[in-house]
Design an enzyme around this catalytic site. Sequence first.
Site, PDB file in Angstrom:
ATOM      1  N   ALA A  66      34.321  44.737  36.114  1.00 51.79           N
ATOM      2  CA  ALA A  66      34.883  45.581  37.159  1.00 51.79           C
ATOM      3  C   ALA A  66      36.065  44.167  37.497  1.00 51.79           C
ATOM      4  O   ALA A  66      35.934  43.104  37.495  1.00 51.79           O
ATOM      5  CB  ALA A  66      34.258  46.072  38.293  1.00 51.79           C
ATOM      6  N   GLY A 110      30.638  45.140  34.603  1.00 54.70           N
ATOM      7  CA  GLY A 110      30.855  46.613  34.505  1.00 54.70           C
ATOM      8  C   GLY A 110      31.180  47.131  32.909  1.00 54.70           C
ATOM      9  O   GLY A 110      31.052  48.427  32.569  1.00 54.70           O
ATOM     10  N   GLU A 113      27.817  47.441  31.218  1.00 51.61           N
ATOM     11  CA  GLU A 113      27.443  48.834  31.805  1.00 51.61           C
ATOM     12  C   GLU A 113      27.980  50.031  31.189  1.00 51.61           C
ATOM     13  O   GLU A 113      27.295  50.991  31.017  1.00 51.61           O
ATOM     14  CB  GLU A 113      27.499  48.758  33.181  1.00 51.61           C
ATOM     15  CG  GLU A 113      26.515  47.615  33.844  1.00 51.61           C
ATOM     16  CD  GLU A 113      27.015  47.295  35.473  1.00 51.61           C
ATOM     17  OE1 GLU A 113      27.935  47.112  35.895  1.00 51.61           O
ATOM     18  OE2 GLU A 113      25.922  47.248  36.092  1.00 51.61           O
ATOM     19  N   GLU A 133      27.350  38.931  36.891  1.00 52.28           N
ATOM     20  CA  GLU A 133      27.543  39.186  38.396  1.00 52.28           C
ATOM     21  C   GLU A 133      27.063  38.216  39.302  1.00 52.28           C
ATOM     22  O   GLU A 133      27.509  37.953  40.321  1.00 52.28           O
ATOM     23  CB  GLU A 133      27.221  40.524  38.650  1.00 52.28           C
ATOM     24  CG  GLU A 133      28.049  41.674  38.178  1.00 52.28           C
ATOM     25  CD  GLU A 133      27.455  42.355  36.842  1.00 52.28           C
ATOM     26  OE1 GLU A 133      26.654  41.368  36.276  1.00 52.28           O
ATOM     27  OE2 GLU A 133      27.836  43.259  36.309  1.00 52.28           O
TER      28      GLU A 133
HETATM   29  C1  HXC Z   1      39.759  40.700  36.957  1.00 51.71           C
HETATM   30  C2  HXC Z   1      39.913  39.306  34.765  1.00 51.71           C
HETATM   31  C3  HXC Z   1      38.746  39.863  34.754  1.00 51.71           C
HETATM   32  C4  HXC Z   1      37.862  40.731  35.616  1.00 51.71           C
HETATM   33  C5  HXC Z   1      39.430  38.319  33.113  1.00 51.71           C
HETATM   34  N1  HXC Z   1      40.316  38.847  34.098  1.00 51.71           N
HETATM   35  N2  HXC Z   1      38.134  39.222  33.465  1.00 51.71           N
HETATM   36  N3  HXC Z   1      40.626  40.115  35.964  1.00 51.71           N
HETATM   37  N4  HXC Z   1      38.386  41.061  36.749  1.00 51.71           N
HETATM   38  N5  HXC Z   1      36.685  41.069  35.369  1.00 51.71           N
HETATM   39  C6  HXC Z   1      41.772  38.173  33.577  1.00 51.71           C
HETATM   40  C7  HXC Z   1      41.894  36.738  34.095  1.00 51.71           C
HETATM   41  O1  HXC Z   1      41.974  36.747  35.532  1.00 51.71           O
HETATM   42  C8  HXC Z   1      42.934  36.541  33.422  1.00 51.71           C
HETATM   43  O2  HXC Z   1      44.189  36.916  34.259  1.00 51.71           O
HETATM   44  C9  HXC Z   1      42.992  37.340  32.100  1.00 51.71           C
HETATM   45  O3  HXC Z   1      42.363  38.391  32.414  1.00 51.71           O
HETATM   46  C10 HXC Z   1      42.606  36.669  30.929  1.00 51.71           C
HETATM   47  O4  HXC Z   1      41.167  35.788  31.248  1.00 51.71           O
HETATM   48  P1  HXC Z   1      41.041  34.542  31.202  1.00 51.71           P
HETATM   49  O5  HXC Z   1      39.741  34.132  31.950  1.00 51.71           O
HETATM   50  O6  HXC Z   1      42.011  33.562  31.189  1.00 51.71           O
HETATM   51  O7  HXC Z   1      40.655  34.409  29.474  1.00 51.71           O
HETATM   52  P2  HXC Z   1      39.219  33.581  28.763  1.00 51.71           P
HETATM   53  O8  HXC Z   1      39.365  32.139  29.277  1.00 51.71           O
HETATM   54  O9  HXC Z   1      39.322  33.837  27.595  1.00 51.71           O
HETATM   55  O10 HXC Z   1      38.015  33.978  29.485  1.00 51.71           O
HETATM   56  C11 HXC Z   1      37.365  35.393  29.288  1.00 51.71           C
HETATM   57  C12 HXC Z   1      36.259  35.625  30.174  1.00 51.71           C
HETATM   58  C13 HXC Z   1      36.657  35.488  31.570  1.00 51.71           C
HETATM   59  C14 HXC Z   1      35.053  34.752  29.751  1.00 51.71           C
HETATM   60  C15 HXC Z   1      35.774  37.177  29.980  1.00 51.71           C
HETATM   61  O11 HXC Z   1      37.982  35.900  31.904  1.00 51.71           O
HETATM   62  C16 HXC Z   1      35.589  35.842  32.718  1.00 51.71           C
HETATM   63  O12 HXC Z   1      34.635  35.308  32.692  1.00 51.71           O
HETATM   64  N6  HXC Z   1      35.873  37.020  33.189  1.00 51.71           N
HETATM   65  C17 HXC Z   1      35.092  37.541  34.309  1.00 51.71           C
HETATM   66  C18 HXC Z   1      34.061  38.241  33.720  1.00 51.71           C
HETATM   67  C19 HXC Z   1      32.861  38.968  34.883  1.00 51.71           C
HETATM   68  O13 HXC Z   1      32.513  38.078  35.680  1.00 51.71           O
HETATM   69  N7  HXC Z   1      32.719  40.036  34.716  1.00 51.71           N
HETATM   70  C20 HXC Z   1      31.739  40.519  35.791  1.00 51.71           C
HETATM   71  C21 HXC Z   1      32.707  41.137  36.924  1.00 51.71           C
HETATM   72  S1  HXC Z   1      31.726  41.874  38.206  1.00 51.71           S
HETATM   73  P3  HXC Z   1      45.372  35.682  34.237  1.00 51.71           P
HETATM   74  O14 HXC Z   1      46.463  36.461  35.384  1.00 51.71           O
HETATM   75  O15 HXC Z   1      44.915  34.659  34.775  1.00 51.71           O
HETATM   76  O16 HXC Z   1      46.006  35.696  32.951  1.00 51.71           O
HETATM   77  C22 HXC Z   1      31.349  43.401  37.660  1.00 51.71           C
HETATM   78  C23 HXC Z   1      30.414  44.136  38.675  1.00 51.71           C
HETATM   79  C24 HXC Z   1      30.343  45.539  38.052  1.00 51.71           C
HETATM   80  O17 HXC Z   1      31.817  43.755  36.347  1.00 51.71           O
HETATM   81  C25 HXC Z   1      29.721  46.203  39.124  1.00 51.71           C
HETATM   82  C26 HXC Z   1      30.134  47.916  39.032  1.00 51.71           C
HETATM   83  C27 HXC Z   1      30.735  48.199  37.747  1.00 51.71           C
END
Ligand code: HXC
Length: 259
Positions: A66, A110, A113, A133
């Site tokens: 998400a 998400g 999921e 998360e």
């Molecule tokens: C918003 C995101 C994002 C996310 C990545 N990006 N994941 N933006 N929400 N979930 C954005 C980054 O901010 C970045 O933007 C660009 O995508 C590229 O990501 P990087 O981090 O620079 O890439 P990398 O170093 O290759 O790392 C990839 C990654 C990392 C390991 C996937 O991005 C990451 O850990 N993302 C978050 C994963 C996460 O926590 N997901 C769960 C979310 S909570 P910029 O602008 O800086 O280029 C969730 C709750 C679900 O999902 C509940 C119900 C649905």
Amino acid sequence: MNFELIDVRTEAGKVGIVTLNRPKQLNALNDQLMSELGEALKAFDADPAIGCMIITGSEKAFAAGADIGVMASYSFADVYKGDYITRNWEQIRTIRKPVIAAVSGFALGGGCELAMMCDFIIAADNARFGQPEIKLGIIPGAGGTQRLPRAVGKSKAMDMALTGRMMDATEAERSGLVSRIVALDKLMEESLGAALMVCDYGQLAVIAAKESVNRAFESGLSDGVMFERRLFHALFSTQDQKEGMDAFVNKRKAVFTHS
Ligand code: HXC
């Protein structure tokens, strides 16, 4: 259909393909994207020419979860009163025809999921799954704590949800989260092959098989078997059953009419 955050196309006139399209954000999921996805899937489901659907992302990310930037400012009142997730993220659960997740790259939070809401997952060899998360001070909110243990068992689901670590494609296949692993450059070919195979079977039996397998997650064994038995019996009233069995007996290829 005019969408901004997804691409929609059909293949061979019978497979509906949705490609998540926020590549710069690694396909981070927001309300608009999930509404568009639901709308596209519902339109495919209602189209008699379509027999199966595929959801996919980019090589780098199926979906990295998400959208954290959007969620960061949400309060309890926002998400509770706004019915966040429940309002429009789970329309895929109402889709009756099969939906395959073709996953390459990250399927996190998400994104994982969403893949698990599909009927089965075909993973590219670079796929990585996770429920991170916990690192954000929350827990999975679109079924991750429920579908993951059903897929991989309690111990591994706890490990994933509590440590937030990622699982690679090999571990995901070994533990039952995905049905097969393919080389990255073969992901769409293999997924399309599976989808076309589904399309050529009788749609009544396909929908019954999906309903029946899904029932395994909602009921006890006796009730589930009874549900299956009733659908199994009902399929003897279809033209496709006559065709399928006659074709076998007469050593020819069955041509199903979905009736
Ligand atoms: C918003 C995101 C994002 C996310 C990545 N990006 N994941 N933006 N929400 N979930 C954005 C980054 O901010 C970045 O933007 C660009 O995508 C590229 O990501 P990087 O981090 O620079 O890439 P990398 O170093 O290759 O790392 C990839 C990654 C990392 C390991 C996937 O991005 C990451 O850990 N993302 C978050 C994963 C996460 O926590 N997901 C769960 C979310 S909570 P910029 O602008 O800086 O280029 C969730 C709750 C679900 O999902 C509940 C119900 C649905």
